[in-house]
Write a protein that holds these residues in place. Structure first.
Motif, PDB file in Angstrom:
ATOM      1  N   GLU A 104       0.830  -1.204   0.000  1.00  0.00           N
ATOM      2  CA  GLU A 104       0.000   0.000   0.000  1.00  0.00           C
ATOM      3  C   GLU A 104       0.863   1.253   0.000  1.00  0.00           C
ATOM      4  OE1 GLU A 104      -2.743  -0.119   3.184  1.00  0.00           O
ATOM      5  OE2 GLU A 104      -3.938  -1.763   2.356  1.00  0.00           O
ATOM      6  N   SER A 105       1.989   1.210   0.684  1.00  0.00           N
ATOM      7  CA  SER A 105       2.885   2.374   0.710  1.00  0.00           C
ATOM      8  C   SER A 105       3.399   2.673  -0.682  1.00  0.00           C
ATOM      9  CB  SER A 105       4.067   2.102   1.653  1.00  0.00           C
ATOM     10  OG  SER A 105       3.628   1.840   2.963  1.00  0.00           O
ATOM     11  N   VAL A 106       3.882   1.658  -1.369  1.00  0.00           N
ATOM     12  CA  VAL A 106       4.441   1.857  -2.706  1.00  0.00           C
ATOM     13  C   VAL A 106       3.362   2.338  -3.660  1.00  0.00           C
ATOM     14  CG1 VAL A 106       5.561   0.701  -4.646  1.00  0.00           C
ATOM     15  CG2 VAL A 106       6.252   0.148  -2.319  1.00  0.00           C
ATOM     16  N   LEU A 107       2.178   1.745  -3.590  1.00  0.00           N
ATOM     17  CA  LEU A 107       1.093   2.131  -4.493  1.00  0.00           C
ATOM     18  C   LEU A 107       0.641   3.568  -4.233  1.00  0.00           C
ATOM     19  CD1 LEU A 107      -0.739   1.149  -6.749  1.00  0.00           C
ATOM     20  CD2 LEU A 107      -2.365   0.380  -5.017  1.00  0.00           C
ATOM     21  N   GLU A 108       0.585   3.963  -2.956  1.00  0.00           N
ATOM     22  CA  GLU A 108       0.170   5.335  -2.645  1.00  0.00           C
ATOM     23  C   GLU A 108       1.176   6.340  -3.165  1.00  0.00           C
ATOM     24  OE1 GLU A 108      -1.013   8.257   1.078  1.00  0.00           O
ATOM     25  OE2 GLU A 108      -0.346   6.211   1.449  1.00  0.00           O
ATOM     26  N   VAL A 109       2.453   6.039  -3.030  1.00  0.00           N
ATOM     27  CA  VAL A 109       3.474   6.937  -3.564  1.00  0.00           C
ATOM     28  C   VAL A 109       3.318   7.059  -5.083  1.00  0.00           C
ATOM     29  CG1 VAL A 109       5.946   7.232  -3.922  1.00  0.00           C
ATOM     30  CG2 VAL A 109       5.093   6.550  -1.691  1.00  0.00           C
ATOM     31  N   GLY A 110       3.062   5.920  -5.746  1.00  0.00           N
ATOM     32  CA  GLY A 110       2.851   5.958  -7.189  1.00  0.00           C
ATOM     33  C   GLY A 110       1.669   6.819  -7.575  1.00  0.00           C
ATOM     34  N   GLY A 111       0.588   6.731  -6.791  1.00  0.00           N
ATOM     35  CA  GLY A 111      -0.579   7.559  -7.065  1.00  0.00           C
ATOM     36  C   GLY A 111      -0.293   9.039  -6.879  1.00  0.00           C
ATOM     37  N   ARG A 112       0.475   9.379  -5.840  1.00  0.00           N
ATOM     38  CA  ARG A 112       0.805  10.783  -5.601  1.00  0.00           C
ATOM     39  C   ARG A 112       1.649  11.344  -6.750  1.00  0.00           C
ATOM     40  NH1 ARG A 112       0.711  12.455  -0.217  1.00  0.00           N
ATOM     41  NH2 ARG A 112      -1.076  11.511   0.826  1.00  0.00           N
ATOM     42  N   ILE A 113       2.622  10.555  -7.196  1.00  0.00           N
ATOM     43  CA  ILE A 113       3.467  11.014  -8.305  1.00  0.00           C
ATOM     44  C   ILE A 113       2.628  11.210  -9.565  1.00  0.00           C
ATOM     45  CG2 ILE A 113       5.423  10.399  -9.781  1.00  0.00           C
ATOM     46  CD1 ILE A 113       6.581   8.828  -7.454  1.00  0.00           C
ATOM     47  N   PHE A 114       1.705  10.300  -9.814  1.00  0.00           N
ATOM     48  CA  PHE A 114       0.860  10.402 -11.003  1.00  0.00           C
ATOM     49  C   PHE A 114      -0.029  11.642 -10.946  1.00  0.00           C
ATOM     50  CE2 PHE A 114      -3.146   9.444 -13.221  1.00  0.00           C
ATOM     51  CZ  PHE A 114      -2.652   9.213 -14.493  1.00  0.00           C
ATOM     52  N   GLY A 138       3.677   0.573  -9.308  1.00  0.00           N
ATOM     53  CA  GLY A 138       2.482  -0.235  -9.521  1.00  0.00           C
ATOM     54  C   GLY A 138       1.248   0.556  -9.875  1.00  0.00           C
ATOM     55  N   TYR A 139       1.393   1.865 -10.118  1.00  0.00           N
ATOM     56  CA  TYR A 139       0.248   2.691 -10.501  1.00  0.00           C
ATOM     57  C   TYR A 139       0.230   2.736 -12.024  1.00  0.00           C
ATOM     58  CZ  TYR A 139      -3.388   6.120  -9.601  1.00  0.00           C
ATOM     59  OH  TYR A 139      -4.592   6.761  -9.502  1.00  0.00           O
ATOM     60  N   HIS A 140      -0.556   1.830 -12.626  1.00  0.00           N
ATOM     61  CA  HIS A 140      -0.380   1.559 -14.052  1.00  0.00           C
ATOM     62  C   HIS A 140      -1.177   2.480 -14.969  1.00  0.00           C
ATOM     63  CE1 HIS A 140       2.323  -1.715 -13.498  1.00  0.00           C
ATOM     64  NE2 HIS A 140       1.492  -2.330 -12.681  1.00  0.00           N
ATOM     65  N   LYS A 141      -1.914   3.439 -14.418  1.00  0.00           N
ATOM     66  CA  LYS A 141      -2.408   4.497 -15.290  1.00  0.00           C
ATOM     67  C   LYS A 141      -1.228   5.237 -15.905  1.00  0.00           C
ATOM     68  CE  LYS A 141      -6.890   5.442 -13.124  1.00  0.00           C
ATOM     69  NZ  LYS A 141      -7.736   6.457 -12.446  1.00  0.00           N
ATOM     70  N   ALA A 142      -0.175   5.382 -15.120  1.00  0.00           N
ATOM     71  CA  ALA A 142       1.039   6.012 -15.636  1.00  0.00           C
ATOM     72  C   ALA A 142       1.655   5.159 -16.747  1.00  0.00           C
ATOM     73  CB  ALA A 142       2.038   6.218 -14.501  1.00  0.00           C
ATOM     74  N   SER A 143       1.578   3.840 -16.613  1.00  0.00           N
ATOM     75  CA  SER A 143       2.118   2.961 -17.656  1.00  0.00           C
ATOM     76  C   SER A 143       1.406   3.195 -18.977  1.00  0.00           C
ATOM     77  CB  SER A 143       1.969   1.495 -17.228  1.00  0.00           C
ATOM     78  OG  SER A 143       2.613   1.246 -16.002  1.00  0.00           O
ATOM     79  N   TYR A 144       0.085   3.387 -18.925  1.00  0.00           N
ATOM     80  CA  TYR A 144      -0.650   3.603 -20.164  1.00  0.00           C
ATOM     81  C   TYR A 144      -0.293   4.958 -20.781  1.00  0.00           C
ATOM     82  CZ  TYR A 144      -4.347   4.233 -23.542  1.00  0.00           C
ATOM     83  OH  TYR A 144      -5.028   4.458 -24.706  1.00  0.00           O
ATOM     84  N   TYR A 145      -0.155   5.986 -19.973  1.00  0.00           N
ATOM     85  CA  TYR A 145       0.257   7.290 -20.498  1.00  0.00           C
ATOM     86  C   TYR A 145       1.597   7.160 -21.234  1.00  0.00           C
ATOM     87  CZ  TYR A 145      -3.244  10.291 -18.215  1.00  0.00           C
ATOM     88  OH  TYR A 145      -4.408  10.923 -17.845  1.00  0.00           O
ATOM     89  N   LEU A 146       2.548   6.460 -20.621  1.00  0.00           N
ATOM     90  CA  LEU A 146       3.860   6.301 -21.247  1.00  0.00           C
ATOM     91  C   LEU A 146       3.758   5.500 -22.539  1.00  0.00           C
ATOM     92  CD1 LEU A 146       5.944   5.569 -18.031  1.00  0.00           C
ATOM     93  CD2 LEU A 146       6.149   7.584 -19.488  1.00  0.00           C
ATOM     94  N   ALA A 147       2.912   4.460 -22.543  1.00  0.00           N
ATOM     95  CA  ALA A 147       2.741   3.658 -23.754  1.00  0.00           C
ATOM     96  C   ALA A 147       2.240   4.523 -24.903  1.00  0.00           C
ATOM     97  CB  ALA A 147       1.774   2.508 -23.483  1.00  0.00           C
TER      98      ALA A 147
END
Length: 1049
Positions: free
Chosen positions: A447-457, A487-496
């Protein structure tokens, strides 16, 4: 696919998208430009390295608790009673004591059995709880009993001083069944034999909790201080997984109906490429061979012999690769898959290397980088938790420090064990970590890693939404990379999308494929749809693979109905709004818009139509209004209780039944449903059937209402009748009838029913029914149709539309690119339209030819608009940038537009003929123009102009009517020039001219040689030019007049 029980429609929507039409060849078909891809990785993502061979019929998989097996109906007092058993688990997770509500009905003296069975890595089908009771008095009556199922502590709690070895459980099945006492069921009969005599049975899966996410058990025992101190030193530490490899798990379906699973003796290394070869020798032997590494030189093999024959019939089933509902696979990627049906090959005879080595290398680099990012986040959060904990209750309170901790800026001088080089590689990550401070401390590492990913996104998206957002993309990419690694993969789609289209970054198809695969592996909805679309069309270096496309689309399609009925996440209703449609754009509104305020005013005055529309907009988030079910329900209630409108009464009854946004009230809901049904609303008739099926278990009455609603054209009723036949509980038909169920599902799908469409796609991909022959392309079309209704896609489309209406061109272009790459047609044509309006933006920020790419994509979609075909016809006719002129493809595009009823298509085809183009016979057949009747170009022109005129929507003279008139005038004039009269008139006029000339010269000679002064005469006698007589050679050439008109768009 998980099967749902009988369905009740949700509150109706204004726009109901049409069902997907049948797949067939199209005249405008032209393969989109695609590069040849060697059969390497091919962009295949998967979630496991496990192989399952289920050779049973498809609908037998994934049954849910709301469905029972067939039983023989027994009549009593003109009412058909059937044994049934249902149960509801209050908590879906495995708990120490789980409360289970068992509802059942016995038609004879019976025994009710309840059992919990678990499976772990080393053993399966272990019973951990059993209970049974008799029912001899309360027959033909639904009974409910509360049972408290107690699970062992080692399944529920974490390790502590007393529980030293908790076990990891892969599956927990809770099953219940009924046996008649006089038909083999008794309290003294063994459990295994008792189950064989079941007249009704049911099961459900309970969600297991990993060992280190479980709570500690309160033993209510005090330890000595030294023991307690030693234990606390390691109590909260999560050990790293020591596994460097894993076994292969193979499950087979046996002839006798059971399943058997085995594991290989050898292990496979993690994060390494390997090839798996399975050979089936006879009915009891499987040979497993693996080749390791990218060079596939290392080798393992094992021969597995079964004591029972497995169901070796590949025409009655299909292979499942990568895990199931019962056994979770490990994350990974699949390369190509080959199936040799009639013979086996030695591994040395199979040539199947990983040709896409560059992609494999990039995947490896991606996970190495992400491991570093995740380690940084974990260490940071661990440090925060150790140094930022709350003071204990016994400590002295300091109000100043409390206020500083709550409102002050986070400390930036905290020492962390990182070198400057590491900080330089991840500046965005460290910046976000410092800004997060102690705002939230999640419970566990994931959850910590995922939350950080969400904040960055969120920070990245905020910058992209600025006025010059497209200019910020290059600086935002590092943030999105860190977010993807978390693990915040909305960012993965943006990059794709950025890399595949070259949106403000250098175009890199391979890097785009990498991030698309990563997002798909994380089940990110837009990434999965992007992968499904690219494999469906075979574009952007993705291999054409309909089976793989179906896997991606079906994953999102099954989530779509669940997403639509949840209040969580950024979702909006998917509306087909074209930027060329000015009338539709005018009615788009917001909560403070004129349209919304006018509707609200009319609804307050008691206008039923306004109340209904307002409630629909709020409930589904339509027409630019944010989704607000609570406000929608207020208007449903007001309209239902104050007016006699059956639609509002029905909608309010539904929300009362289901309790979404309002407290459940079954009694009032039933009264309203009956009232709406009495007014002839077919949705309400279906709702009554759903009520008697779900709450009264009266299948005869439910079928009666559903048959009536089905005759009235209700697709929900068609689906529900299919469920009855699929479960074998249709009154008077005690056996399952999958063929009839499939017919009802197909009829429901034609009416737009989501679950019916999902069943049709499943039938087409497996081909297990005679009425649904295997057709992977149709399966993809049906699954794609459902997936494109997903609310998360609708949210992206809505953001693009709002930005366009507000004049925010950067944001509009960004979100329409994101939506268009998922393969939805309306966004592709809208994006092409934006690029036409703002070619400067498209040329500056996009590496792809925007207009060509997205109009070309759209014409290969089912239901593409005619203006897209006309635009592609123009692009082929004139040529566009690097594309040369192609008249043949231009004719195909115009013909498709004409077939769709667009008069411009007929007009452009006629102009091409007048310029000398030849229409191929297959195009004429496509337009239903008989070449034997229309044998020359003049006849074809007449037919095209007449159709153009008939299809024209203009009441006054249109270009089509003027062209038709001009053609007929030319034909008349040509006929005049070709007649014998023209020769007679020419000869007569020539004779008159000669006679007059001779007479003139004679009169001049008679007057003598005296010169006569010249003088003007009011009666001109100068010879006039006579019409030229057309030579025979020229006359023959006039059969096909040519006009130098250019084609019009």
């Amino acid at each position: 696919m998980q099967r749902r029980g009988a369905g009740l429609g949700w509150p109706r929507r204004q726009q109901q998208q049409p069902p997907p039409p049948a797949v067939g060849p199209r005249a405008a078909a032209m393969a989109p430009p695609s590069g040849g891809v060697p059969p390497g990785l091919g962009g295949r993502a998967a979630c496991a390295l496990l192989l399952f061979c289920y050779l049973n019929v498809a609908p037998s998989l994934g049954r849910q608790t709301s469905l029972t097996t067939s039983v023989t109906p027994k009549a009593e007092q003109s009412v058909a009673y059937k044994d049934f058993i249902y149960f509801t688990v209050v908590e879906g997770n495995v708990r120490n004591v789980s409360e289970v509500s068992v509802e059942y009905l016995c038609s004879q003296p019976c025994v009710v059995n309840l059992e919990a069975v678990v499976s772990s890595e080393f053993r399966s089908s272990i019973p951990v709880y059993k209970k049974r009771w008799k029912n001899e008095k309360h027959l033909h009556t639904s009974r409910t009993q509360i049972v408290h199922v107690r699970f062992p502590s080692i399944m529920v709690y974490r390790d502590d001083y007393f529980i030293r070895h908790s076990i990891s459980v892969s599956a927990v099945i809770l099953r219940a069944w009924i046996t008649h006492r006089y038909s083999g069921g008794d309290l003294n009969v063994k459990w295994e034999d008792n189950l064989l005599h079941a007249v009704a049975k049911n099961y459900t899966l309970l969600k297991t909790v990993p060992p280190f996410e479980r709570p500690f058990k309160d033993h209510q025992v005090c330890l000595e201080w030294n023991m307690d101190y030693i234990w606390n030193l390691r109590a909260n530490k999560i050990p790293q997984c020591p596994l460097e490899s894993g076994h292969l798990h193979i499950q087979m379906h046996l002839v006798k109906g059971e399943d058997l699973a085995v594991k290989t003796k050898f292990t496979m290394p993690l994060k390494e490429w390997f090839r798996l070869d399975l050979s089936f020798n006879g009915g009891q032997v499987i040979v497993v061979a693996t080749s390791l590494g990218q060079d596939l030189k290392s080798y393992h093999n094992q021969t597995i012999s079964f004591r029972e024959d497995f169901y070796y019939n590949d025409t009655a089933g299909y292979f499942i690769i990568g895990g199931s509902r019962y056994v979770t696979g490990i994350e990974g990627f699949f390369g190509p898959l080959k199936y040799y049906r009639l013979h086996t090959l030695h591994p040395a005879q199979i040539l199947n290397p990983l040709l896409e080595k560059q992609l494999a290398d990039r995947i490896k680099l991606y996970y190495e980088r992400c491991a570093e990012v995740q380690e940084i986040v974990s260490v940071y959060m661990s440090t925060v938790q150790q140094g930022g904990g709350r003071p204990e209750a016994c400590d002295l309170r300091n109000s100043y420090l409390d206020l500083k901790l709550r409102y002050g800026r986070p400390s930036t001088c905290r020492a962390f064990p990182w070198e400057q080089e590491l900080k330089d590689r991840h500046p965005s990550l460290f910046q976000t970590l410092v800004e997060m401070g102690l705002l939230t401390v999640p419970r566990n590492q994931n959850e910590s890693v995922l939350e950080v990913g969400g904040r960055i996104f969120e920070k990245a998206v905020k910058r992209l939404s600025s006025v010059d957002g497209l200019h910020q993309i290059s600086s935002v990419v590092p943030f999105l990379m860190d977010s993807s690694c978390c693990g915040y993969h909305k960012a993965s789609y943006y990059l794709a999308v950025f890399y595949e289209t070259g949106l403000s970054v250098p175009q890199d198809q391979l890097q785009g494929m990498l991030y698309s695969l990563v997002g798909g592996q994380g089940s990110e909805r837009l990434s999965s749809m992007n992968l499904g679309y690219k494999h469906y069309q075979g574009v952007d270096n993705y291999p054409l693979d309909w089976e793989l496309s179906y896997a991606y689309y079906s994953n999102i399609a099954t989530k779509t109905p669940l997403d639509q009925h949840t209040l969580q996440g950024d979702q909006a209703y998917v509306e087909t709004i074209r930027l060329k449609d000015e009338e539709t754009l005018k009615v788009q509104t917001k909560e403070d818009g004129d349209v919304f305020m006018w509707l609200k005013h009319e609804a307050t005055r008691g206008n039923a139509a306004a109340q209904q529309r307002l409630a629909q907009m709020l409930f589904w988030g339509q027409q630019g209004v944010a989704k607000n079910p609570e406000a929608a329900i207020e208007w449903y209630a007001k309209g239902a209780l104050e007016t006699e409108d059956p639609a509002l009464i029905y909608d309010y009854a539904i929300v009362l039944f289901k309790g979404q946004g309002v407290k459940k009230n079954r009694r009032l809901a039933l009264e309203l449903m009956k009232k709406a049904a009495s007014k002839g609303l077919h949705q309400a008739v279906n709702g009554l059937g759903w009520y008697y099926h779900k709450f009264k278990k009266n299948y005869a009455k439910a079928a009666k209402y559903w048959l009536k609603a089905e005759e009235m054209g209700n697709p929900d009723a068609s689906y529900n009748l299919g469920v009855l036949h699929l479960d074998g509980i249709f009154p008077g038909i005690p056996e399952r009838n999958q063929t009839l169920a499939g017919e009802y599902f197909h009829k429901a799908a034609q009416g737009g029913h989501i679950e019916g469409t999902l069943w049709c796609s499943l039938y087409y991909i497996t081909g297990n029914l005679e009425t649904f022959p295997r057709d992977p392309e149709k399966a993809v079309v049906w699954a794609k149709h459902v997936a494109e209704k997903n609310g998360y896609l609708g949210h992206v489309i809505r953001k693009g539309l709002n930005a366009y209406l507000e004049g925010s061109w950067h944001e509009a272009l960004l979100y329409y690119v994101l939506a268009a790459e998922t393969g939805i047609e309306v966004s592709q044509t809208n994006l092409a339209h934006i690029c036409e309006e703002r070619p400067d933006l498209a040329k500056r920020y996009l590496s792809v030819n925007c207009v060509w790419r997205y109009y070309n994509f759209s014409v290969f979609q089912i239901g593409a608009p005619s203006f897209a075909y006309l635009k592609m016809g123009d692009l082929y006719y004139y040529g566009h940038q690097n594309q040369s002129q192609d008249l043949e493809l231009s004719v195909q595009m115009y013909a498709q537009a004409a077939l769709d009823g667009d008069s411009q298509g007929f007009f452009n085809l006629a102009l091409l003929i007048e310029e000398g183009a030849i229409i191929p016979h297959h195009i004429l057949d496509f337009l239903e123009i008989d070449p034997t009747i229309h044998s020359n170009n003049i006849s074809i022109l007449q037919e095209l102009y007449e159709r153009c005129w008939s299809q024209s929507s203009e009441e006054s003279f249109s270009p089509c009517s003027l062209a038709w008139l001009y053609l007929h005038l030319r034909l008349i004039w040509g006929a005049v020039l070709h007649s014998a009269l023209i020769y007679f008139l020419g000869t007569f006029l020539l004779s008159v001219l000669i006679a007059w000339t001779v007479q003139y010269f004679q009169s001049v000679s008679a007057s003598g040689s005296r010169p006569t002064p010249a003088r003007a005469s009011s009666d001109p006698t100068a010879p006039s030019t006579s019409p030229a007589v057309t030579p025979a050679a020229d006359a023959s050439a006039q059969d096909q007049p040519t006009v130098t008109n250019n084609t019009e768009p």
